[in-house]
Structure formats: structure tokens, C-alpha cells
Design an enzyme around this catalytic site. Structure first.
Site, PDB file in Angstrom:
ATOM      1  N   GLU A   4       0.785  -1.214   0.010  1.00  0.00           N
ATOM      2  CA  GLU A   4       0.007   0.115  -0.004  1.00  0.00           C
ATOM      3  C   GLU A   4       0.794   1.347   0.056  1.00  0.00           C
ATOM      4  OE1 GLU A   4      -3.814   2.085   2.658  1.00  0.00           O
ATOM      5  OE2 GLU A   4      -2.077   0.823   3.684  1.00  0.00           O
ATOM      6  N   LYS A  23      -9.621   3.076  -2.955  1.00  0.00           N
ATOM      7  CA  LYS A  23     -10.372   2.578  -1.428  1.00  0.00           C
ATOM      8  C   LYS A  23     -11.517   3.010  -1.406  1.00  0.00           C
ATOM      9  CE  LYS A  23      -8.255   1.578   3.178  1.00  0.00           C
ATOM     10  NZ  LYS A  23      -7.439   1.717   4.164  1.00  0.00           N
ATOM     11  N   CYS A  43      -5.760  -2.543   2.787  1.00  0.00           N
ATOM     12  CA  CYS A  43      -5.603  -2.479   4.247  1.00  0.00           C
ATOM     13  C   CYS A  43      -6.721  -2.821   4.894  1.00  0.00           C
ATOM     14  CB  CYS A  43      -4.910  -1.221   4.515  1.00  0.00           C
ATOM     15  SG  CYS A  43      -4.206  -0.801   6.434  1.00  0.00           S
TER      16      CYS A  43
END
Length: 504
Positions: free
Chosen positions: A264, A330, A382
Site C-alpha cells: 500500500e 479504496k 488494508c
């Protein structure tokens, strides 16, 4: 007056301790029977308590659970919040106190609406209410479904229920088992105590069912680059190019892999700032018949910022060009880390509410898989890997692997990254797809389609993980149906429990 007051404190104090030991059921300790024993003791403590007392006992249990179970959050607050100790402890206490509300709500509702000591209370109402309050915790204010009890059973026979109904079905089995132990202890109904044995035996029995079929013709070589970049240095302008070249050099030594994966935000820059670098990286990957997937930050034309994933090299997107519409953005953002709730009020109060990179926008809930070298990867950045239904809905019939990129360097050597990996393993088991987890400093690992870690590199080291992964054909029942049958059962249980609440 003193003696009754002390007596009233005994059960909440016991509940704090019992809740605290629940953390031992999760990674890295993985003593999974504690996840059954701890709520069983909670149910015993709630026996014959008033509604108000039950509320405090349930709250105390939750406070103990989260004080130990999410202690890793304090590492981030203390290390990067820029506030004095008292303020750090206050914020941590506020978070723990909030999360404990849900077990308090469970205990209050159970003793308020289903107070009688009968089978209905223990085997319909308690499991249903536990799932409802878990669901609320996973939804309210974007949700925080960490430490759902089902996650602790990844190595337990109860884990075998994951492909059927996901982690929530496992949680149901845990609470039914706990209820059986509590009912047995209170009523000396020894035959009821066999229910956990039956459930565990059923888990053993279905463990070897192949819900999906590995396809040896679709074997993929993957390389994961663990850069181990110091979080304190990562975003310094002077470290931008050294960091990018570190990942590039480590990738150059592994061009033989089908897919090379960086973690990430591995590139400490906005994509729009480094088109030449990315164009050269794309060309080099194509020349070597390889693909590179990396986390990167993005900025749209309307000045919105995204935490994104980019695929370079051999893929269907053609030559590299800056096109944010072809990135994964995301969706589920980390509160305070990636966005600040009530930011107009909170940001001026303390540096903690103004951390770097805390003003991101959301991508769509469902987005196309990332395609790299002919393989389809369902992404979760994540924190997103903890949202089971989001990951489920992003897995398609074409998906080969689940991909999660992360940077848990915020949490140091705490138990947080290990719990995070355990959650990722559950996604593999639920959906029958291998999971690829690439991180900055660990836990970097890959699993098979049953959630077993097949390759892993040590934390806190610069390292390269190499693995061969096999795609699977078919879909698990959980992937097809989801959890709606489970919540139909929850609704029916509460209705039936209400109608039968007075019966012994």
C-alpha cells in the site's frame, strides 16, 4: 450500604477480567477455546441480574476485551499523534469505551426482553442478539468489525463453517456453544453440554469438503516486495526517490515472476507527479513479460484524493497513461487515518486529528477486479479486508486471487498486524480464493484457498517473498448467498424467542 455496593461491583469486575482474556483466542496466541469459554462466563454472570446491572456487566466485559484486544491502536496514537500522555490515554479510553457499548447493549437487551432462565434465552435470543450487536458494531460510523469472535476459530474445527456462512456463522456457532456451557452450569443439564461437542464434530466432518477445485493449469508465480521503509522517513521529500528506486531494484532482480506486488502506498508520491517513472516501469515489466501491482496515491480532476492500486506491465490496459478511472480506489477509509469524522470541529483540537494523508475520498463499493498478466485479483486495501461482505461482493467468477495491500508500520511490533493477517486468512477460507497480502514491514504472506499460510517473510526486514499460487474454479456457498439466510434466522429467532419468553 458498603457491602451491597461491593457485591454489585463483583460481577462487573469479573466481567472485565473475563473479557480481557478473550484476546488470547486471537492471533498471535490463538487459544481458540477461550472464545467459547469467555462469553459462556459472561452469560453466567448475567444470570438473574437486573437490566441495569446486566448493562454494566456486559459493558465491563466489552471494556476488558477491547482494552487488551485493540491495544495496538495506542501504538499509533502515541507514535504519530503528537499529543501528551494524558491526551493519548483519554483518546484510547474513549475508543474502548465506545466499542464496549455493543456488548453492554447485548447484555441489556437479553435481560430486558428475555430474562427467564430457559432454553429460548440461551439458544435463540442470546445468539441472535449477539449477531445483531456485532453487525451494528460493523456498520455504525463506517463500522469496526475487529475481534468478531469467529475470527479466533481459523485453526478450530468451527472454522470449517466459513465457506458456508462466513465468519458470522462461525460466531453463531461460538455463541451457541457458549450458551450450552452456561446453561449446563446454571441448570446442571449435562446433556446440553454436549452441544459444543456436536458442533466441533460437525466442523471436523465438513473440513475436507472441497467447495472449490484448485486448477493446476492456472498456476501463477508471484513476488511480494517488503520494503521495510521507516514510517517516520517515508514521506520526507528527500526519501521519495530512494524509496522508489529501492522497490524498483528489488523488482528488477525478480522479473521472472508473473506478478510482482508492492505494498500500500509503496510509491510516496501522487501518481500524477511521476508519469515518466511509471511509464519506464511499465515498459520494463512488459519487456520481461511480467506485471507490477503497486499502491499509489491519486488525485482526480476535481481535486479529490484517493488511496489507489495501479497495475503496470502485461495487462489489458495498454501502454501506461495517467487515467485514474482505471485504478482501484479504496472505498472503506480508516477513521482519523484517512478521513476525519466531524473534521471542522476536530481538526483544530490536536495534531492527532490532522495526520498526513487524512483527507481521502471513497471509491465505489464494488469495482472491477485488477487484471495483471491474465489473472484477476479482487482488491482490498488494508483496513478493507476486515469488511467481509465488501470483499465477497468484489469477488467474481473470474477472480483468481484476493489481493490486499497494507502498511501496518503505524502499529509497530504490536499484535495488530498479526490479527490483521488472521482476518485476511478468514477471507480466503470464506471465499475459496488464495489471498496475497503485501505489506511494508509485515505481515507479508500468501495463503492457499483454505486460509493456510503457505509462504511468509519475517516482519521488520527488507525481504522478498516468492510463491506459486493455484487458482480455483467454482464458488463457495458463502460467496453465492452471503449472510442473508443467517439474518433471516436471527429475525425468526427473536420473534420466536419473544413469543416463548415466558415458557420454562
Amino acid at each position: 450500604m458498603t457491602k451491597p455496593f461491593i457485591h454489585r461491583l463483583l460481577r462487573p469486575l469479573a466481567a472485565v477480567f473475563v473479557g480481557a482474556i478473550t484476546t488470547l483466542a486471537f492471533a498471535p496466541y490463538s487459544f481458540w477455546p477461550i472464545a467459547i469459554l469467555s462469553p459462556a462466563i459472561l452469560l453466567i454472570l448475567l444470570h438473574k441480574q437486573s437490566t441495569k446491572s446486566a448493562l454494566w456487566t456486559g459493558y465491563a466485559w466489552g471494556f476488558g476485551q477491547f482494552a487488551t484486544g485493540i491495544s495496538w491502536v495506542y501504538v499509533s496514537i502515541d507514535g504519530f499523534g503528537g499529543m501528551p500522555l494524558a491526551a493519548n490515554l483519554f483518546l484510547m479510553g474513549l475508543l474502548i469505551g465506545y466499542l464496549a457499548i455493543y456488548t453492554g447493549l447485548f447484555a441489556w437487551a437479553l435481560n430486558r426482553f428475555f430474562p427467564n432462565n430457559n432454553l429460548t434465552r440461551f439458544f435463540l435470543s442470546a445468539p441472535a442478539l449477539w449477531l445483531v450487536t456485532d453487525w451494528l458494531r460493523g456498520w455504525v460510523m463506517t463500522g469496526f468489525p475487529w475481534l468478531w469472535l469467529g475470527y479466533s476459530q481459523i485453526e478450530s474445527p468451527l472454522g470449517s463453517f466459513a465457506p458456508i456462512g462466513g465468519v458470522e456463522l462461525i460466531t453463531l456457532a461460538v455463541i451457541v456453544s457458549a450458551s450450552a456451557l452456561a446453561y449446563t452450569a446454571i441448570n446442571r443439564a449435562w446433556s446440553v453440554g454436549l452441544i459444543p461437542v456436536v458442533l466441533l464434530s460437525a466442523g471436523f466432518g465438513i473440513r475436507n469438503i472441497d467447495w472449490v477445485t484448485p486448477n493446476p493449469d492456472k498456476t501463477t508465480s508471484v513476488v511480494l516486495i517488503q520494503g521495510n521503509v521507516d514510517q517516520d522517513l517515508k514521506w520526507l521529500p528527500s526519501q521519495r526517490w530512494p524509496t522508489m528506486m529501492k522497490y524498483t531494484d528489488m523488482s528488477r532482480d525478480n522479473w521472472g515472476a508473473d506478478i510482482i506486488i508492492w505494498p500500500e502506498a509503496a510509491i510516496p508520491a501522487f501518481e500524477v507527479e511521476i508519469p515518466s517513472f511509471l511509464r519506464n516501469l511499465d515498459s520494463a515489466a512488459k519487456m520481461n513479460n511480467s506485471s507490477i501491482i503497486t499502491g499509489v496515491l491519486n488525485q482526480s480532476e476535481d481535486k479529490k484524493y484517493y488511496n489507489s492500486i495501479l497495475s503496470l506491465g502485461v495487462n489489458p490496459y495498454g501502454e501506461y497513461s495517467y487515467d485514474p478511472s482505471e485504478r482501484y480506489h479504496k472505498h472503506h477509509l480508516l477513521p482519523f487515518g484517512e478521513f476525519v469524522p466531524f473534521e471542522d470541529i476536530l481538526r483544530p483540537l490536536a495534531p492527532f486529528f490532522n495526520l498526513p494523508m487524512s483527507s481521502f475520498s471513497r471509491g465505489d463499493f464494488i469495482q472491477p477486479n485488477i487484471v495483471a498478466n491474465g489473472r484477476h485479483l479482487a482488491p482490498a486495501l488494508c483496513y478493507e479486508i476486515i469488511f467481509n461482505d465488501q470483499v465477497r461482493q468484489n469477488v467474481t467468477e473470474e477472480t483468481d486471487f484476493i489481493l490486499t495491500l497494507s502498511n501496518d508500520a503505524w502499529f509497530g511490533s504490536s499484535i495488530g498486524p498479526l490479527q490483521h493477517m488472521e482476518i485476511a486468512q478468514m477471507r480466503a477460507l470464506e471465499l475459496g480464493k488464495p489471498v496475497i497480502r503485501s505489506t511494508n514491514n509485515g505481515v507479508t504472506a500468501v495463503t492457499d484457498h483454505k486460509g493456510k499460510i503457505v509462504e511468509q517473510v519475517p516482519q521488520f526486514e527488507t525481504a522478498v517473498l516468492k510463491a506459486e499460487l493455484i487458482s480455483t474454479d467454482g464458488q463457495t456457498p458463502y460467496r453465492i448467498v452471503g449472510t442473508w439466510p443467517l439474518y433471516v434466522w436471527v429475525l425468526l429467532s427473536l420473534v420466536i424467542g419473544w413469543r416463548l419468553r415466558e415458557k420454562s
